[in-house]
Motif scaffolding. Structure first.
Motif, short mmCIF file in Angstrom:
data_model
loop_
_atom_site.label_atom_id
_atom_site.label_comp_id
_atom_site.label_asym_id
_atom_site.label_seq_id
_atom_site.Cartn_x
_atom_site.Cartn_y
_atom_site.Cartn_z
N GLY A 136 -97.57 -78.23 40.64
CA GLY A 136 -96.70 -79.18 41.13
C GLY A 136 -95.99 -79.74 39.59
N LEU A 137 -94.81 -80.30 40.13
CA LEU A 137 -94.02 -80.74 38.86
C LEU A 137 -93.87 -82.12 38.75
N ASP A 138 -94.20 -82.65 37.57
CA ASP A 138 -94.02 -84.05 37.16
C ASP A 138 -92.57 -84.31 36.44
N LEU A 139 -91.49 -84.92 37.04
CA LEU A 139 -90.22 -85.02 36.69
C LEU A 139 -90.17 -86.02 35.77
N LEU A 150 -84.59 -82.25 43.80
CA LEU A 150 -86.29 -81.84 43.69
C LEU A 150 -86.87 -83.06 43.85
N ALA A 151 -88.08 -83.14 44.34
CA ALA A 151 -88.82 -84.49 44.23
C ALA A 151 -90.13 -84.15 43.61
N PRO A 152 -90.67 -85.24 43.02
CA PRO A 152 -91.97 -85.13 42.37
C PRO A 152 -93.24 -84.58 43.09
N GLY A 153 -93.76 -83.61 42.56
CA GLY A 153 -94.80 -82.90 43.08
C GLY A 153 -94.64 -81.29 43.98
N GLN A 154 -93.21 -81.17 43.85
CA GLN A 154 -92.86 -79.91 44.64
C GLN A 154 -93.39 -78.72 43.47
N HIS A 155 -93.84 -77.61 44.32
CA HIS A 155 -94.46 -76.65 43.18
C HIS A 155 -93.58 -75.62 42.84
N ALA A 156 -93.88 -75.19 41.79
CA ALA A 156 -93.36 -73.78 41.06
C ALA A 156 -94.20 -72.81 40.77
N TYR A 157 -93.68 -71.44 40.39
CA TYR A 157 -94.71 -70.60 40.14
C TYR A 157 -95.01 -70.37 38.81
N LEU A 172 -88.10 -82.84 26.94
CA LEU A 172 -88.95 -82.90 28.37
C LEU A 172 -88.43 -83.14 29.49
N LEU A 173 -87.85 -82.28 30.25
CA LEU A 173 -87.37 -82.45 31.55
C LEU A 173 -88.36 -82.73 32.91
N ALA A 174 -89.37 -82.02 32.77
CA ALA A 174 -90.60 -81.87 33.44
C ALA A 174 -91.72 -81.11 33.24
N SER A 175 -92.87 -81.48 33.57
CA SER A 175 -94.16 -81.05 33.13
C SER A 175 -95.00 -80.78 34.46
N THR A 176 -95.88 -79.94 33.90
CA THR A 176 -97.10 -79.82 35.20
C THR A 176 -98.26 -80.09 34.43
N SER A 177 -99.57 -79.97 35.29
CA SER A 177 -100.84 -80.25 34.67
C SER A 177 -101.53 -79.16 34.85
N PHE A 196 -92.02 -71.99 34.02
CA PHE A 196 -92.06 -70.99 35.36
C PHE A 196 -91.25 -70.02 35.63
N HIS A 197 -91.28 -69.29 36.73
CA HIS A 197 -90.36 -68.46 37.22
C HIS A 197 -89.53 -68.90 38.21
N VAL A 198 -88.52 -69.32 37.98
CA VAL A 198 -87.49 -69.71 39.21
C VAL A 198 -87.17 -68.71 40.14
N GLU A 199 -87.30 -67.58 39.64
CA GLU A 199 -86.91 -66.64 40.84
C GLU A 199 -87.92 -66.17 41.74
N LYS A 200 -89.07 -66.74 41.37
CA LYS A 200 -90.44 -66.56 42.22
C LYS A 200 -90.74 -67.76 42.67
N SER A 201 -90.15 -69.02 42.52
CA SER A 201 -90.34 -70.41 42.97
C SER A 201 -89.78 -70.91 44.28
#
Length: 218
Positions: A136-139, A150-157, A172-177, A196-201
């Protein structure tokens, strides 16, 4: 609009090309999108994308092996301020240096270095590397144009064992944990990068790419 996808010798180039073609078509934007190893194409482009996967040092060597490419990138992105998007190792190359397989200079466009991760669970045990899968992404800057829709918590690969360390919080625009905070999207001015890979997300990645095509940095 001309979009150059730089080929440093690694990266999901065909997947990135298809994803950009899809969002350009769905957005009704006339775009000429091409994978290239030529500095002249970067200089002629309106927007530039740098994918990369594998080791930092290998990707940097790949860039350096393309005649005039690093100079063209600096001229187009830093001097002329054309919109730029780095993907995975392409994002890492924006940093000052990488520590994978020795110390390798980066492009120096953002603060920090690419260092080995040491993720730990709540009980102190080491988490598996590479970090691989959907997170999940923290914006950190939800108003940034690249994050529109985009909404907080949406997932990327994600797939990586090295990450940005010592970065500037303002970039820093967004982080993950993953055993602690990990930089997921960084940027300043006209340039941005995704760990993350945008093309796979899936839809998250497509939304970011669509936003990139209409991004007009001031």
């Amino acid at each position: 609009m001309k979009i150059a996808i730089v080929d440093p010798g690694s990266g999901n180039l065909a997947s990135v090309l298809r994803a950009l073609e899809r969002v350009a078509g769905e957005s009704g934007l006339p775009a000429e999108i091409a994978v290239t190893t030529l500095a002249a194409d970067v200089r002629a482009a309106d927007r530039i994308v740098l994918p990369g996967q594998g080791a930092f040092a290998a990707c940097r060597r790949g860039l350096d092996a393309l005649p005039g490419m690093v100079e063209a990138l600096n001229d187009a992105v830093i001097a002329e301020k054309k919109p730029f998007l780095g993907i995975c190792v392409g994002m890492q190359l924006m940093a000052a240096r990488g520590l994978e397989h020795g110390v390798t200079p980066g492009l120096g466009w953002i603060a920090g270095e690419i260092a080995p991760m040491d993720p730990r669970g709540t009980d102190g045990t080491a988490l598996p590397l590479p970090q691989m899968g959907w997170n999940g992404l923290d914006l950190a800057q939800p108003a940034h144009p690249l994050l529109a829709g985009l909404a907080p918590g949406q997932h990327a690969y994600f797939v990586h064992s090295y990450a940005l360390a010592g970065g500037d919080p303002a970039q820093l625009l967004a982080s993950t944990s993953y055993g602690g905070p990990v930089a997921a999207i960084v940027g300043r001015d006209n340039l941005a990068g995704t760990q993350f890979h945008v093309e796979k997300s899936s839809l998250v990645g497509l939304r970011i790419l669509a936003n990139f095509l209409t991004w007009a940095p001031s």
